[in-house]
Design a protein around this motif. Structure first.
Motif, short mmCIF file in Angstrom:
data_model
loop_
_atom_site.label_atom_id
_atom_site.label_comp_id
_atom_site.label_asym_id
_atom_site.label_seq_id
_atom_site.Cartn_x
_atom_site.Cartn_y
_atom_site.Cartn_z
N UNK A 73 0.83 -1.20 0.00
CA UNK A 73 0.00 0.00 0.00
C UNK A 73 0.86 1.25 0.00
N UNK A 74 1.91 1.27 0.81
CA UNK A 74 2.83 2.42 0.80
C UNK A 74 3.41 2.63 -0.60
N UNK A 75 3.79 1.54 -1.25
CA UNK A 75 4.39 1.64 -2.57
C UNK A 75 3.40 2.14 -3.62
N UNK A 76 2.15 1.75 -3.48
CA UNK A 76 1.11 2.27 -4.39
C UNK A 76 0.85 3.74 -4.11
N UNK A 77 0.76 4.09 -2.83
CA UNK A 77 0.46 5.47 -2.45
C UNK A 77 1.57 6.44 -2.85
N UNK A 78 2.80 5.94 -2.99
CA UNK A 78 3.92 6.81 -3.34
C UNK A 78 4.37 6.65 -4.79
N UNK A 79 3.61 5.89 -5.58
CA UNK A 79 3.89 5.80 -7.00
C UNK A 79 4.97 4.83 -7.40
N UNK A 80 5.49 4.05 -6.45
CA UNK A 80 6.48 3.03 -6.81
C UNK A 80 5.80 1.92 -7.60
N UNK A 81 4.60 1.54 -7.17
CA UNK A 81 3.75 0.63 -7.93
C UNK A 81 2.53 1.41 -8.41
N UNK A 82 1.98 0.96 -9.53
CA UNK A 82 0.73 1.52 -10.03
C UNK A 82 -0.40 0.56 -9.71
N UNK A 83 -1.48 1.08 -9.16
CA UNK A 83 -2.62 0.23 -8.83
C UNK A 83 -3.22 -0.38 -10.09
N UNK A 84 -3.65 -1.63 -10.00
CA UNK A 84 -4.32 -2.29 -11.12
C UNK A 84 -5.78 -1.89 -11.22
N UNK A 85 -6.33 -1.43 -10.12
CA UNK A 85 -7.71 -0.93 -10.10
C UNK A 85 -7.87 -0.07 -8.86
N UNK A 86 -8.93 0.76 -8.87
CA UNK A 86 -9.20 1.62 -7.73
C UNK A 86 -8.53 2.98 -7.86
N UNK A 87 -8.73 3.80 -6.85
CA UNK A 87 -8.24 5.18 -6.86
C UNK A 87 -7.54 5.50 -5.55
N UNK A 88 -6.55 6.38 -5.65
CA UNK A 88 -5.91 6.97 -4.47
C UNK A 88 -6.10 8.48 -4.58
N UNK A 89 -6.77 9.05 -3.59
CA UNK A 89 -7.05 10.48 -3.57
C UNK A 89 -6.26 11.10 -2.43
N UNK A 90 -5.47 12.14 -2.77
CA UNK A 90 -4.66 12.82 -1.76
C UNK A 90 -4.94 14.31 -1.80
N UNK A 91 -5.36 14.84 -0.69
CA UNK A 91 -5.64 16.27 -0.56
C UNK A 91 -6.57 16.76 -1.67
N UNK A 92 -7.56 15.93 -1.99
CA UNK A 92 -8.57 16.28 -2.98
C UNK A 92 -8.21 15.98 -4.42
N UNK A 93 -6.97 15.52 -4.69
CA UNK A 93 -6.54 15.24 -6.06
C UNK A 93 -6.36 13.73 -6.27
N UNK A 94 -6.72 13.26 -7.46
CA UNK A 94 -6.53 11.86 -7.81
C UNK A 94 -5.07 11.65 -8.21
N UNK A 95 -4.32 10.95 -7.37
CA UNK A 95 -2.89 10.73 -7.63
C UNK A 95 -2.61 9.30 -8.07
N UNK A 96 -3.65 8.56 -8.43
CA UNK A 96 -3.50 7.13 -8.73
C UNK A 96 -2.43 6.87 -9.77
N UNK A 97 -2.39 7.68 -10.81
CA UNK A 97 -1.44 7.46 -11.90
C UNK A 97 -0.22 8.38 -11.83
N UNK A 98 -0.07 9.13 -10.74
CA UNK A 98 1.07 10.04 -10.63
C UNK A 98 2.37 9.26 -10.47
N UNK A 99 3.46 9.72 -11.07
CA UNK A 99 4.78 9.14 -10.78
C UNK A 99 5.24 9.54 -9.38
N UNK A 100 6.24 8.84 -8.89
CA UNK A 100 6.71 9.09 -7.52
C UNK A 100 7.12 10.53 -7.29
#
Length: 260
Positions: A49-76
């Motif tokens: 989960x840490x690695x997905x939240x920090x962009x080391x891994x990309x989630x295969x499904x679902x969303x990660x929202x940080x401070x109101x922004x969708x960062x799911x596909x953001x690079x580290x």
């Protein structure tokens, strides 16, 4: 938890490694300013989960929202610039480098790194160096005042607890909104762990806007410093709430605490 108070949200996050489902539709919400404990047995998905939240891994499904922004596909790098910093279970310090240099590795978003700036704009370079030095020294003083006088010594000569302190300072130097701590007590004695948790609580007291997620196997640490816990097993959330409540949960006892 009201969405308006959430700093980080994971919504149905899935991460696969071949046939292994490391995160299985994970839903998780972290409120601004809280210290959340993320616990579970080895292989339950905490570091994933840490690695997905920090962009080391990309989630295969679902969303990660940080401070109101969708960062799911953001690079580290973009996630770091958005305000998430982390430590790792295994030390990532560069042992030949000084305390100051290791901390500055975590501050690259604030530093001018171009050749023109460094070679030609010497006055600006000096001012930036002095500002960075004082900021790094102030952080180190919070953790261990004696270390503040050794900023240009190599970290190779430091004991494990001081290396952990420097790693956390490196994560904090960029003034993140969210700090992810991955087993900060790894490799330390009980007394050293107690000291480091005192340090983390002091940092939190001085910066009440800082949000922290801590992955930790020492349950005494989790009980002492967290506001709330989320328990994972096989990539799924099986319980959440105050430590004493989740520790009394039958599923948690069976999956994590070893009670049949």
């Amino acid at each position: 938890m009201a969405a308006v108070t959430a700093l980080l949200q994971a919504r149905g996050v899935v991460k696969r490694f071949g046939g292994v489902l490391a995160l299985d539709g994970l839903d998780l919400t972290v409120a601004r300013g809280e210290i959340l404990g993320l616990i579970g047995p080895n292989g339950s998905g905490k570091t994933t989960f840490f690695n997905v939240a920090t962009g080391i891994y990309t989630a295969d499904a679902g969303d990660v929202i940080f401070d109101g922004a969708d960062i799911t596909a953001f690079p580290s790098r973009a996630i770091y610039r958005a305000g998430i910093s982390r430590t790792f279970q295994r030390s990532r310090l560069s042992l030949p480098l000084s305390i100051f240099d290791n901390i500055m590795i975590g501050n690259h978003k604030r530093l001018h790194q171009g050749l023109w700036f460094n070679l030609v704009k010497r006055g600006d370079f000096k001012r930036e160096f002095e500002t960075s030095y004082h900021a790094a020294r102030a952080l180190v003083e919070v953790f261990e005042p004696a270390l503040a006088g050794r900023m240009f010594e190599p970290v190779a000569g430091l004991p494990m607890i001081d290396r952990r302190r420097i790693e956390i300072c490196r994560a904090l130097i960029s003034e993140p909104k969210l700090l992810l701590l991955d087993e900060p007590s790894a490799g330390m004695t009980h007394d050293e762990t107690t000291e480091l948790m005192n340090d983390i609580l002091l940092v939190r007291e001085r910066n009440k806007d800082l949000t922290i997620i801590i992955v930790e196997h020492e349950m005494g640490v989790i009980e002492r410093i967290t506001d709330r816990c989320v328990v994972l097993n096989f990539g799924r959330k099986i319980a959440e709430g105050p430590y004493r409540d989740v520790a009394a949960d039958g599923q948690v006892q069976e999956a994590y605490l070893g009670v049949a």
